[in-house]
Design a protein around this motif. Structure first.
Motif, PDB file in Angstrom:
ATOM      1  N   VAL A   1       1.817 -16.046 -11.132  1.00 41.49           N
ATOM      2  CA  VAL A   1       1.674 -14.604 -11.342  1.00 41.49           C
ATOM      3  C   VAL A   1       2.522 -14.193 -12.539  1.00 41.49           C
ATOM      4  CG1 VAL A   1       1.970 -12.316 -10.340  1.00 41.49           C
ATOM      5  CG2 VAL A   1       1.252 -14.212  -8.890  1.00 41.49           C
TER       6      VAL A   1
ATOM      7  N   THR B   1      -2.006  -3.627 -10.486  1.00 48.82           N
ATOM      8  CA  THR B   1      -2.054  -2.955  -9.186  1.00 48.82           C
ATOM      9  C   THR B   1      -0.667  -2.606  -8.643  1.00 48.82           C
ATOM     10  OG1 THR B   1      -2.207  -5.120  -8.167  1.00 48.82           O
ATOM     11  CG2 THR B   1      -4.251  -3.931  -8.460  1.00 48.82           C
TER      12      THR B   1
ATOM     13  N   ARG C   1      -8.149 -17.512  -3.970  1.00 48.76           N
ATOM     14  CA  ARG C   1      -7.669 -18.627  -3.151  1.00 48.76           C
ATOM     15  C   ARG C   1      -8.714 -19.728  -3.084  1.00 48.76           C
ATOM     16  NH1 ARG C   1      -4.160 -16.674   2.121  1.00 48.76           N
ATOM     17  NH2 ARG C   1      -2.415 -15.822   0.943  1.00 48.76           N
TER      18      ARG C   1
ATOM     19  N   ARG D   1      -8.152 -11.738  -3.001  1.00 46.32           N
ATOM     20  CA  ARG D   1      -7.320 -12.833  -2.483  1.00 46.32           C
ATOM     21  C   ARG D   1      -8.207 -14.002  -2.091  1.00 46.32           C
ATOM     22  NH1 ARG D   1      -6.577 -13.382   3.060  1.00 46.32           N
ATOM     23  NH2 ARG D   1      -7.589 -11.450   2.966  1.00 46.32           N
TER      24      ARG D   1
ATOM     25  N   SER E   1      -8.122 -21.604  -6.203  1.00 39.79           N
ATOM     26  CA  SER E   1      -6.888 -22.403  -6.230  1.00 39.79           C
ATOM     27  C   SER E   1      -6.965 -23.544  -5.205  1.00 39.79           C
ATOM     28  CB  SER E   1      -5.657 -21.525  -6.001  1.00 39.79           C
ATOM     29  OG  SER E   1      -5.672 -20.975  -4.709  1.00 39.79           O
TER      30      SER E   1
ATOM     31  N   ILE F   1      -7.280  -7.085 -11.429  1.00 41.40           N
ATOM     32  CA  ILE F   1      -6.569  -8.350 -11.241  1.00 41.40           C
ATOM     33  C   ILE F   1      -7.283  -9.397 -12.086  1.00 41.40           C
ATOM     34  CG2 ILE F   1      -5.879 -10.123  -9.596  1.00 41.40           C
ATOM     35  CD1 ILE F   1      -5.766  -8.010  -7.441  1.00 41.40           C
TER      36      ILE F   1
ATOM     37  N   VAL G   1      -1.021 -19.565  -6.692  1.00 41.37           N
ATOM     38  CA  VAL G   1      -1.339 -19.082  -8.034  1.00 41.37           C
ATOM     39  C   VAL G   1      -0.058 -18.691  -8.765  1.00 41.37           C
ATOM     40  CG1 VAL G   1      -3.637 -18.203  -7.437  1.00 41.37           C
ATOM     41  CG2 VAL G   1      -1.668 -16.691  -7.243  1.00 41.37           C
TER      42      VAL G   1
ATOM     43  N   PRO H   1      -0.028  -9.877  -6.064  1.00 43.22           N
ATOM     44  CA  PRO H   1      -1.094  -8.882  -6.137  1.00 43.22           C
ATOM     45  C   PRO H   1      -2.261  -9.220  -5.201  1.00 43.22           C
ATOM     46  CG  PRO H   1      -0.496  -9.677  -8.327  1.00 43.22           C
ATOM     47  CD  PRO H   1       0.199 -10.561  -7.340  1.00 43.22           C
ATOM     48  N   LEU H   2      -2.371 -10.492  -4.796  1.00 46.48           N
ATOM     49  CA  LEU H   2      -3.502 -10.896  -3.965  1.00 46.48           C
ATOM     50  C   LEU H   2      -3.188 -10.741  -2.481  1.00 46.48           C
ATOM     51  CD1 LEU H   2      -4.601 -14.122  -5.865  1.00 46.48           C
ATOM     52  CD2 LEU H   2      -5.579 -11.853  -6.040  1.00 46.48           C
ATOM     53  N   CYS H   3      -2.025 -11.296  -2.038  1.00 52.44           N
ATOM     54  CA  CYS H   3      -1.759 -11.317  -0.594  1.00 52.44           C
ATOM     55  C   CYS H   3      -0.530 -10.511  -0.207  1.00 52.44           C
ATOM     56  CB  CYS H   3      -1.618 -12.759  -0.116  1.00 52.44           C
ATOM     57  SG  CYS H   3      -0.112 -13.546  -0.705  1.00 52.44           S
ATOM     58  N   GLN H   4       0.097  -9.850  -1.153  1.00 54.43           N
ATOM     59  CA  GLN H   4       1.304  -9.053  -0.898  1.00 54.43           C
ATOM     60  C   GLN H   4       2.444  -9.912  -0.328  1.00 54.43           C
ATOM     61  OE1 GLN H   4      -1.853  -7.449  -0.124  1.00 54.43           O
ATOM     62  NE2 GLN H   4      -1.518  -6.691  -2.191  1.00 54.43           N
TER      63      GLN H   4
ATOM     64  N   VAL I   1      -4.620 -21.332 -11.310  1.00 52.91           N
ATOM     65  CA  VAL I   1      -4.967 -19.941 -11.586  1.00 52.91           C
ATOM     66  C   VAL I   1      -3.713 -19.166 -11.971  1.00 52.91           C
ATOM     67  CG1 VAL I   1      -6.121 -17.879 -10.732  1.00 52.91           C
ATOM     68  CG2 VAL I   1      -6.760 -20.120  -9.835  1.00 52.91           C
ATOM     69  N   GLU I   2      -3.847 -18.381 -13.039  1.00 51.55           N
ATOM     70  CA  GLU I   2      -2.738 -17.544 -13.505  1.00 51.55           C
ATOM     71  C   GLU I   2      -3.182 -16.097 -13.303  1.00 51.55           C
ATOM     72  OE1 GLU I   2      -0.447 -18.654 -17.371  1.00 51.55           O
ATOM     73  OE2 GLU I   2      -1.894 -17.104 -17.871  1.00 51.55           O
ATOM     74  N   ILE I   3      -2.398 -15.320 -12.542  1.00 52.11           N
ATOM     75  CA  ILE I   3      -2.809 -13.959 -12.189  1.00 52.11           C
ATOM     76  C   ILE I   3      -1.972 -12.943 -12.956  1.00 52.11           C
ATOM     77  CG2 ILE I   3      -2.852 -12.267 -10.294  1.00 52.11           C
ATOM     78  CD1 ILE I   3      -4.912 -14.287  -9.774  1.00 52.11           C
TER      79      ILE I   3
ATOM     80  N   LYS J   1       1.544 -19.038  -1.018  1.00 47.99           N
ATOM     81  CA  LYS J   1       0.423 -18.879  -0.087  1.00 47.99           C
ATOM     82  C   LYS J   1      -0.915 -18.958  -0.825  1.00 47.99           C
ATOM     83  CE  LYS J   1       2.494 -15.472   2.691  1.00 47.99           C
ATOM     84  NZ  LYS J   1       2.209 -14.219   3.379  1.00 47.99           N
ATOM     85  N   CYS J   2      -0.955 -18.268  -1.968  1.00 47.26           N
ATOM     86  CA  CYS J   2      -2.219 -18.250  -2.718  1.00 47.26           C
ATOM     87  C   CYS J   2      -2.300 -19.422  -3.700  1.00 47.26           C
ATOM     88  CB  CYS J   2      -2.365 -16.941  -3.495  1.00 47.26           C
ATOM     89  SG  CYS J   2      -2.420 -15.490  -2.456  1.00 47.26           S
TER      90      CYS J   2
ATOM     91  N   SER K   1      -1.927  -8.482 -13.228  1.00 46.67           N
ATOM     92  CA  SER K   1      -2.618  -7.307 -12.699  1.00 46.67           C
ATOM     93  C   SER K   1      -1.868  -6.026 -13.004  1.00 46.67           C
ATOM     94  CB  SER K   1      -2.784  -7.429 -11.189  1.00 46.67           C
ATOM     95  OG  SER K   1      -1.583  -7.049 -10.555  1.00 46.67           O
TER      96      SER K   1
ATOM     97  N   SER L   1      -6.834  -5.738  -1.396  1.00 43.01           N
ATOM     98  CA  SER L   1      -7.127  -6.851  -2.303  1.00 43.01           C
ATOM     99  C   SER L   1      -7.651  -8.056  -1.518  1.00 43.01           C
ATOM    100  CB  SER L   1      -5.878  -7.217  -3.102  1.00 43.01           C
ATOM    101  OG  SER L   1      -4.817  -7.546  -2.218  1.00 43.01           O
TER     102      SER L   1
END
Lengths: 433, 231
Positions: B11, A428, A413, A409, A416, A206, B9, B19-22, A422-424, B6-7, A426, A405
């Motif tokens: 994506v 996964t 978080r 997370r 953020s 990630i 961010v 990918p972080l919190c589903q 933040v730009e994610i 929620k996060c 991944s 994760s």
């Protein structure tokens, strides 16, 4: 013609061949993302040209009677579109193949490299050189052909030299005893994040892209460096998933240290040491031991204590004198392998997570507009963060073989929540879980 | 570009969940933002499946032969007073020998000189053991082992020549086999063998092979030794 050149494995590299496994391949990936799609033909040309300057990367590993050794090969690497999972095995004891691979996917150029060959900073020199030749040819009309890489004045031989060997002197072999209580001595059984792993021992990555200036400003608000700040965030993220029983164990983050900063060398082979920063969350319930500020104070103190040049030098000499001890040298490799494997296993038991900071990456100014970011991550058994920044883009790559994760997370978080954008991105989602 | 509220961010790419919190993602997914290709899971290899079947067969045959051995009347009709014959032991020993020889070359099929080298030693030791435990009539020393060593030297030399192998890829193997082959002379001198021809051929070949290595590849052999034996 029989003019095969060979070389010993350097001190840090010696541990890698015995401890490489399917689950921990000891491979790391350095990527460079451009703004335009990668052209395979130009990339092949760039690789061929760069390889002439880095002859050491043509080496393969063979087994001798007492030690492994590098042997020069004439295998010609071929660039391919990415075809296997990130950080898949490169070294196989029974196969003769190169210890690095260049692949591309869309806008990314990926350099995957076996850790025995080089560390992150060494590999970066190689990747930068490849990108340099790639852009120089690809944008021949736009980039001035007199553009030079800033640090390209080292000779091939200098780059291939074993820097550990350069800094080893026998009379200094009597290293000062390391003071007790310092957290670079053994911490038995650190906390480990447990859980289900991705199928086929794949690695989940990630990546978080943030503004380097904004994070740095945030770190400075706490009077901390970037590494100290992010190590603290990682500590707190790890502690969130801990049970009360887990808290009895210390949390240890392993941080590789680039020794080139302390002992100058143009070598592009391995030249690093590690420090273990530990935090004990066991008293967190009763006091404020687990608060961000408390952890940060501990981290700052540990960095200050462990990163003293004389301390790093002592550690270096300590490890080297072990390697140079005659009694150890004459043991056949067959018997050394289990011992080295055990040592690696023990070291791993003491680690909860890892954090490597490659630092700021520069490219010639004329080439900056063509490059979006640089990125690095590494194969690992637990959560491992790698950082590097290019211009204002700081890429925080979080690699982990674990499906969960939670730590990631919590980590992102925290960022953020500090009002950082933040730009994610991944891999996964496609790992078949 | 997607967004997780929620996060907090952004994506990139096309994940269905954060990918972080589903959690749910808002916004438009864009495939061109993906930076990792989708690599399908590797299919189970044919070799692996074949191996599983053979292993299963081996265990079944071993167990059945032991069961039959005990179920059927012991001994044979020609000399009934010779006591029970545990023939199933030979079946198991035979299967074990095959597996041992097979496992030694596992995972290095492409390294022919190494296979020749390893097989030579495994088979020689197994043959010696079989001979020893079946009355030691010396057929292993008389014939099998000298012939195996002779054939290995010839096979290595031929293979290296035909495939134009690099010197360092076979020189150690040929060197070690040739040096050990010299000892076939001792078998003759001390009358360990009754039929001397195979041992004689083995000795002759070893001297020729060593002479070749020394005169033509002496320097390479020295360098290879220095590399392999470095402290």
């Amino acid at each position: 013609m029989y003019a095969v050149k060979w070389s010993r494995l350097d001190n840090a590299a010696k541990i890698f061949p015995p401890s490489t496994s399917k689950t921990d391949t000891k491979v790391f990936r350095f990527s460079c993302e451009l703004y335009a799609a990668v052209d395979a033909e130009t990339l092949q040309y760039a690789l061929n040209t760069a390889l002439e300057q880095f002859p050491f990367y043509r080496m393969i590993i063979r087994r001798g009677f007492f030690w492994y050794y590098f042997e020069k090969s004439d295998i010609q690497p071929v660039v391919r579109e990415e075809y296997k999972p990130p950080c898949a095995p490169l070294y196989d004891v029974n196969r003769k193949n190169l210890l690095f691979e260049i692949t591309w996917y869309r806008k990314r150029i990926n350099l995957e490299i076996y850790h025995a060959l080089s560390d992150g900073v060494g590999a970066l020199q190689f990747l930068r050189t490849i990108v340099y030749y790639y852009l120089l040819r690809k944008h021949a009309g736009e980039i001035d052909e007199n553009t030079r890489m800033d640090d390209n004045n080292a000779s091939d031989e200098q780059r291939s030299r074993d820097a550990f060997d350069t800094y080893y002197a026998r009379d200094k072999g009597k290293a000062h005893k390391l003071p007790k209580g310092a957290s670079d001595t053994n911490v038995s059984g650190a906390y480990h994040v447990r859980g289900e792993r991705f199928p086929e021992s794949r690695l989940g990555v990630i990546e978080g892209h943030v503004s380097a200036a904004a994070v740095l400003q945030k770190a400075h608000e706490y009077h901390a460096t970037l590494s100290e700040f992010l190590t603290t965030v990682l500590f707190c993220s790890l502690s969130e998933g801990m049970t009360i029983r887990d808290r009895e164990r210390p949390v240890t983050i392993t941080i590789p240290v680039d020794l080139r900063k302390y002992f100058s060398t143009p070598s592009t082979r391995n030249f690093f040491s590690v420090i273990n920063v530990t935090h004990d969350f066991s008293a967190a319930g009763s006091s404020n031991q687990g608060s961000f500020d408390a952890v940060l104070t501990g981290v700052k103190a540990a960095f200050k204590a462990l990163l003293k040049p004389e301390k790093l030098h002592d550690r270096l000499i300590q490890l080297l004198s072990l390697e140079h001890a005659f009694a150890i040298k004459v043991v056949p490799l067959f018997f050394k392998v289990p011992v080295l494997r055990n040592a690696a296993w023990k070291a791993e038991k003491e680690q909860s997570a890892g954090l490597s900071n490659i630092g700021k990456i520069t490219m010639p100014e004329a080439m900056v507009p063509y490059i979006r970011l640089f990125n690095i991550f590494s194969s690992t058994r637990g959560p491992h963060i790698c950082l590097c920044s290019f211009e204002d883009t700081l890429v925080i790559s979080f690699a982990s073989p674990l499906v969960s994760s939670d730590v990631q997370r919590s980590f992102f978080r925290t960022l953020s929540n500090c009002a950082l954008e933040v730009e994610i991105v991944s891999n996964t989602a496609d790992l078949g879980v | 570009m997607l967004y997780c509220h929620k996060c907090k961010v952004t994506v990139l790419g096309t994940p269905r969940r954060c990918p972080l919190c589903q959690g749910d993602l808002k916004g438009g997914a864009a495939d061109e933002e993906n930076v990792f290709p989708v690599i399908p899971p590797l299919p189970a290899s044919l070799k692996r499946r074949l191996l599983t079947f053979i292993a299963f067969g081996t265990i079944a045959v071993a167990v059945i032969s032991v069961a039959l051995n005990f179920a059927l009347p012991f001994g044979n009709s020609t000399n009934a007073d010779s006591g029970p014959v545990f023939w199933s032991f030979f079946v198991i020993a035979g299967l074990a020998s095959l597996w041992l020889s097979f496992l030694v070359i596992n995972n290095q099929w492409w390294n022919i000189p190494k296979i020749i080298f390893l097989q030579l030693f495994v088979i020689s030791i197994l043959v010696l053991l079989w001979d020893f435990f079946t009355g030691f009539r010396r057929w292993s020393l008389d014939f099998v082992i000298p012939i195996l060593f002779s054939c290995s030297m010839i096979a290595l030399a031929v293979f290296a020549n035909v495939r134009k192998l690099k010197v360092q890829d076979y020189i150690m193997f040929l060197g070690i086999i040739s040096v050990i082959s010299i000892f076939s002379l001792l078998l003759i001198i001390f009358h360990v063998v009754t039929i001397i021809y195979p041992a004689m051929i083995c000795f002759t070949l070893s001297i020729i092979s060593l002479a070749f290595l020394w005169l033509f590849e002496g320097k390479s052999l020295g360098e290879e030794l220095r590399r392999r034996m470095h402290l």
